[in-house]
Scaffold this motif. Sequence first.
Motif, PDB file in Angstrom:
ATOM      1  N   ARG A  38       0.838  -1.208   0.000  1.00 12.73           N
ATOM      2  CA  ARG A  38       0.000   0.000   0.000  1.00 12.73           C
ATOM      3  C   ARG A  38       0.869   1.253   0.000  1.00 12.73           C
ATOM      4  NH1 ARG A  38      -4.053  -0.797   4.502  1.00 12.73           N
ATOM      5  NH2 ARG A  38      -2.391  -0.045   5.840  1.00 12.73           N
ATOM      6  N   GLY A  39       0.679   2.093  -0.983  1.00 15.56           N
ATOM      7  CA  GLY A  39       1.463   3.317  -1.090  1.00 15.56           C
ATOM      8  C   GLY A  39       2.690   3.139  -1.951  1.00 15.56           C
ATOM      9  N   GLY A  40       3.339   1.977  -1.844  1.00 17.92           N
ATOM     10  CA  GLY A  40       4.518   1.721  -2.650  1.00 17.92           C
ATOM     11  C   GLY A  40       4.158   1.132  -4.003  1.00 17.92           C
ATOM     12  N   ARG A  41       3.531  -0.068  -4.008  1.00 17.03           N
ATOM     13  CA  ARG A  41       3.122  -0.694  -5.262  1.00 17.03           C
ATOM     14  C   ARG A  41       1.783  -0.146  -5.755  1.00 17.03           C
ATOM     15  NH1 ARG A  41       5.142  -5.505  -6.563  1.00 17.03           N
ATOM     16  NH2 ARG A  41       4.348  -4.883  -8.604  1.00 17.03           N
ATOM     17  N   ILE A  42       0.864   0.093  -4.810  1.00 18.51           N
ATOM     18  CA  ILE A  42      -0.472   0.571  -5.160  1.00 18.51           C
ATOM     19  C   ILE A  42      -0.777   1.817  -4.334  1.00 18.51           C
ATOM     20  CG2 ILE A  42      -2.922   0.020  -5.280  1.00 18.51           C
ATOM     21  CD1 ILE A  42      -2.195  -2.915  -5.364  1.00 18.51           C
ATOM     22  N   ALA A  43      -1.122   2.903  -5.003  1.00 15.90           N
ATOM     23  CA  ALA A  43      -1.476   4.153  -4.325  1.00 15.90           C
ATOM     24  C   ALA A  43      -2.921   4.514  -4.659  1.00 15.90           C
ATOM     25  CB  ALA A  43      -0.541   5.283  -4.734  1.00 15.90           C
ATOM     26  N   MET A  44      -3.535   5.292  -3.764  1.00 14.02           N
ATOM     27  CA  MET A  44      -4.944   5.650  -3.954  1.00 14.02           C
ATOM     28  C   MET A  44      -5.145   7.127  -3.683  1.00 14.02           C
ATOM     29  SD  MET A  44      -8.210   3.591  -2.391  1.00 14.02           S
ATOM     30  CE  MET A  44      -9.876   3.818  -3.042  1.00 14.02           C
ATOM     31  N   ILE A  45      -5.899   7.779  -4.570  1.00  8.46           N
ATOM     32  CA  ILE A  45      -6.283   9.171  -4.344  1.00  8.46           C
ATOM     33  C   ILE A  45      -7.805   9.222  -4.229  1.00  8.46           C
ATOM     34  CG2 ILE A  45      -4.276  10.181  -5.469  1.00  8.46           C
ATOM     35  CD1 ILE A  45      -5.912  10.597  -7.962  1.00  8.46           C
ATOM     36  N   HIS A  74       8.061   5.715   1.892  1.00  8.94           N
ATOM     37  CA  HIS A  74       8.083   4.774   0.775  1.00  8.94           C
ATOM     38  C   HIS A  74       9.435   4.667   0.070  1.00  8.94           C
ATOM     39  CE1 HIS A  74       3.830   4.226   1.247  1.00  8.94           C
ATOM     40  NE2 HIS A  74       3.576   5.507   1.042  1.00  8.94           N
ATOM     41  N   ARG A  75      10.259   5.719   0.172  1.00 13.61           N
ATOM     42  CA  ARG A  75      11.536   5.665  -0.559  1.00 13.61           C
ATOM     43  C   ARG A  75      12.748   5.985   0.315  1.00 13.61           C
ATOM     44  NH1 ARG A  75      10.002   9.291  -5.662  1.00 13.61           N
ATOM     45  NH2 ARG A  75      12.257   9.186  -6.034  1.00 13.61           N
ATOM     46  N   CYS A  99      -5.348  21.221  -4.693  1.00 14.00           N
ATOM     47  CA  CYS A  99      -5.283  20.225  -3.617  1.00 14.00           C
ATOM     48  C   CYS A  99      -5.358  18.814  -4.195  1.00 14.00           C
ATOM     49  CB  CYS A  99      -6.424  20.448  -2.626  1.00 14.00           C
ATOM     50  SG  CYS A  99      -6.165  21.845  -1.497  1.00 14.00           S
ATOM     51  N   GLN A 100      -6.179  18.627  -5.226  1.00 11.57           N
ATOM     52  CA  GLN A 100      -6.235  17.311  -5.858  1.00 11.57           C
ATOM     53  C   GLN A 100      -4.906  16.975  -6.525  1.00 11.57           C
ATOM     54  OE1 GLN A 100      -7.290  14.356  -5.584  1.00 11.57           O
ATOM     55  NE2 GLN A 100      -9.431  14.751  -6.129  1.00 11.57           N
ATOM     56  N   ARG A 101      -4.258  17.964  -7.126  1.00 10.86           N
ATOM     57  CA  ARG A 101      -2.938  17.748  -7.719  1.00 10.86           C
ATOM     58  C   ARG A 101      -1.911  17.375  -6.641  1.00 10.86           C
ATOM     59  NH1 ARG A 101      -2.257  20.029 -13.015  1.00 10.86           N
ATOM     60  NH2 ARG A 101      -4.207  20.929 -13.779  1.00 10.86           N
ATOM     61  N   LEU A 102      -2.015  18.021  -5.488  1.00  7.75           N
ATOM     62  CA  LEU A 102      -1.106  17.680  -4.389  1.00  7.75           C
ATOM     63  C   LEU A 102      -1.329  16.247  -3.913  1.00  7.75           C
ATOM     64  CD1 LEU A 102      -1.335  21.024  -2.389  1.00  7.75           C
ATOM     65  CD2 LEU A 102       0.683  20.157  -3.587  1.00  7.75           C
ATOM     66  N   MET A 103      -2.593  15.813  -3.876  1.00  6.77           N
ATOM     67  CA  MET A 103      -2.879  14.431  -3.504  1.00  6.77           C
ATOM     68  C   MET A 103      -2.271  13.464  -4.515  1.00  6.77           C
ATOM     69  SD  MET A 103      -4.432  13.990  -0.667  1.00  6.77           S
ATOM     70  CE  MET A 103      -4.761  12.269  -0.998  1.00  6.77           C
ATOM     71  N   ILE A 104      -2.333  13.822  -5.791  1.00  8.97           N
ATOM     72  CA  ILE A 104      -1.721  12.973  -6.822  1.00  8.97           C
ATOM     73  C   ILE A 104      -0.213  12.943  -6.631  1.00  8.97           C
ATOM     74  CG2 ILE A 104      -1.337  12.718  -9.306  1.00  8.97           C
ATOM     75  CD1 ILE A 104      -4.107  13.956  -9.741  1.00  8.97           C
ATOM     76  N   ALA A 105       0.393  14.093  -6.283  1.00 11.75           N
ATOM     77  CA  ALA A 105       1.837  14.131  -6.030  1.00 11.75           C
ATOM     78  C   ALA A 105       2.211  13.213  -4.871  1.00 11.75           C
ATOM     79  CB  ALA A 105       2.279  15.569  -5.740  1.00 11.75           C
ATOM     80  N   MET A 106       1.419  13.228  -3.797  1.00  9.93           N
ATOM     81  CA  MET A 106       1.687  12.343  -2.660  1.00  9.93           C
ATOM     82  C   MET A 106       1.549  10.879  -3.057  1.00  9.93           C
ATOM     83  SD  MET A 106      -0.221  14.406   0.429  1.00  9.93           S
ATOM     84  CE  MET A 106       0.155  13.119   1.618  1.00  9.93           C
ATOM     85  N   ALA A 107       0.562  10.583  -3.916  1.00  9.80           N
ATOM     86  CA  ALA A 107       0.388   9.204  -4.371  1.00  9.80           C
ATOM     87  C   ALA A 107       1.568   8.752  -5.226  1.00  9.80           C
ATOM     88  CB  ALA A 107      -0.918   9.074  -5.160  1.00  9.80           C
ATOM     89  N   LEU A 108       2.124   9.671  -6.005  1.00  9.70           N
ATOM     90  CA  LEU A 108       3.248   9.332  -6.877  1.00  9.70           C
ATOM     91  C   LEU A 108       4.565   9.227  -6.112  1.00  9.70           C
ATOM     92  CD1 LEU A 108       2.501  11.608  -9.977  1.00  9.70           C
ATOM     93  CD2 LEU A 108       2.062   9.155  -9.734  1.00  9.70           C
ATOM     94  N   ALA A 109       4.575   9.674  -4.866  1.00 10.13           N
ATOM     95  CA  ALA A 109       5.819   9.679  -4.096  1.00 10.13           C
ATOM     96  C   ALA A 109       6.405   8.281  -3.955  1.00 10.13           C
ATOM     97  CB  ALA A 109       5.575  10.292  -2.715  1.00 10.13           C
ATOM     98  N   GLY A 110       5.561   7.273  -3.900  1.00 11.48           N
ATOM     99  CA  GLY A 110       6.046   5.909  -3.751  1.00 11.48           C
ATOM    100  C   GLY A 110       6.341   5.221  -5.067  1.00 11.48           C
ATOM    101  N   GLN A 111       6.251   5.956  -6.176  1.00  9.13           N
ATOM    102  CA  GLN A 111       6.463   5.398  -7.513  1.00  9.13           C
ATOM    103  C   GLN A 111       5.629   4.131  -7.718  1.00  9.13           C
ATOM    104  OE1 GLN A 111      10.808   5.031  -7.432  1.00  9.13           O
ATOM    105  NE2 GLN A 111      10.996   6.935  -8.610  1.00  9.13           N
TER     106      GLN A 111
END
Length: 337
Positions: free
Chosen positions: A87-94, A119-120, A159-171
Amino acid sequence: MSAANTNLVELRDLKVVFDGVQVLHGIDLNVASGEALGLVGESGCGKSVTWLAALGLLPGKAAVTGSVRVDGRELCGARRPAIEEIRGGRIAMIFQDPSSSLNPVLRVGRQIVEALHIHRGLRGAAARAESLRLMDMVGIPDASRRFDLFPHEFSGGQCQRLMIAMALAGQPDLLIADEPTTALDATIQAQILDLLNKLRAETGMAIVFISHDLGAVSQVCERVCVMYAGRIVEEGTVAQLFAEPRHPYTRGLFDAIPRIDGPRQRLIPIPGTVPNPKHLPEGCSFSPRCPRAVDACWTARPPLEPQDDGRRLACPRPVPAVTRSEAKRRITEGLVQ
């Protein structure tokens, strides 16, 4: 989806029970590496619950059974550390409401840095630099100056873009977008959809796009699953479902969409509402609202079976197939993106 793609996630007979009431009735679903899958249906059909259950995010009172495999690794019933590794690393959710997902008393930069650390393992200057890169990637202007701002100092779309950025943090290999454009206006919604398409092209990650907006699904997804009352009732490619929906419920969803061309006409609504999970019909759950229902629909629950054209369908009396010329007309008129 090319033949070379392999299944990243496999759900088999996934069921969820809340306080003795079953709300998810055996979901079988594959997500291939790099593909974009849409989940559509009315509110309460089980779209979000499916993935919350898969990621172990439901409350303790929920009983989850079945199989959830990520690259062959079983998650259903696994210990918490094993799930958190995925969770967060392989699969992220917004989620659809970023204002309630972001911590209002923490600066946005710190929240992204925290995700990078978890995550990294990034810290200090490296974490800040990567945070700024992610903010820039998702389209936050003047990221270095806004790194230390609070969530309330950003617009809803940002704010939605920031949530996407946080989701992408774990690649992640898979991004689950749970109605990410519901609370946004049409212009910002289009920007978020373009961003998801761009990120998928650049990173190669798969996307599960949960929505009741068929237009948005057609812009992002290649394959679509239609859910009703905790079951998948139809699955096929975007072209198949948009040009020729076969399940009466899918057909009803399209009939309820207003047309932007031609004379103004009264919409054709689907009568009734999604049934209460405590009192589902004995047979097909859609039978009380279905104009094509026959006696067998009230007594036997139709299985989700493969069809000759490659789609899967759960209906003993589907909508008749349209002619090839009619399907071509629908595509030409823009019903399929």
